[in-house]
Design a protein around this motif. Structure first.
Motif, PDB file in Angstrom:
ATOM      1  N   ASN A 117       5.281  88.298   8.624  1.00 43.46           N
ATOM      2  CA  ASN A 117       4.416  88.971   7.650  1.00 43.46           C
ATOM      3  C   ASN A 117       3.503  89.957   8.383  1.00 43.46           C
ATOM      4  O   ASN A 117       2.602  89.560   9.119  1.00 43.46           O
ATOM      5  N   GLU A 118       3.735  91.239   8.203  1.00 37.84           N
ATOM      6  CA  GLU A 118       2.978  92.230   8.960  1.00 37.84           C
ATOM      7  C   GLU A 118       1.490  92.173   8.630  1.00 37.84           C
ATOM      8  O   GLU A 118       0.662  92.491   9.488  1.00 37.84           O
ATOM      9  N   GLY A 119       1.131  91.761   7.435  1.00 33.40           N
ATOM     10  CA  GLY A 119      -0.277  91.678   7.052  1.00 33.40           C
ATOM     11  C   GLY A 119      -1.030  90.567   7.747  1.00 33.40           C
ATOM     12  O   GLY A 119      -2.257  90.526   7.712  1.00 33.40           O
TER      13      GLY A 119
END
Length: 134
Positions: A117-119
């Motif tokens: 999850n890049e966030g």
């Protein structure tokens, strides 16, 4: 100033190999989870691998499992991504990202759930281009 710098991207023929490096400055990597992401033109950024802090637990996307290997050298403050048997669909801009870790059980649970999850990550490098073409 915390900074991540990727290197090692290049033009390579199908079936070839590359080793990407993610070097940190301004902080020590051994207290951070490191993830590798890539983004091809017209596509969303994809999480491809991640490595935990102390025990070196690793995670891979199905698209790279068995071909890519993530590792860390804390003495050099660097995380590597060894990429073998490259294919044209691996062409992308490759990024590394970091997230601080307290090395608790909760952090391990969060890593397992969020590694792609890049966030979830806090700091990002500028990327290095990998092009696979004959």
């Amino acid at each position: 100033q915390l900074q991540l710098v990727e290197s090692g991207g290049d033009l390579v023929q199908p079936g070839g190999s590359l080793r990407l490096a993610c070097a940190a400055s301004g902080f020590t990597l051994d207290a951070y989870v490191i993830g590798w992401f890539r983004q091809a033109p017209g596509k969303e950024r994809e999480g491809i691998s991640s490595i935990s802090t102390n025990e070196g637990r690793t995670y891979y996307a199905d698209t790279v499992k068995g071909r890519f290997t993530i590792s860390r050298d804390n003495a050099k403050n660097t995380v590597y991504l060894q990429m073998n048997n490259l294919a044209p669909e691996d062409t992308a801009l490759y990024y590394c990202a970091s997230r601080s870790s307290r090395r608790t059980l909760m952090d391990a649970v969060q890593l397992r759930a969020n590694w792609a999850n890049e966030g979830w990550y806090e700091y990002w490098g500028q990327g290095t281009q990998v092009t696979v073409s004959s």
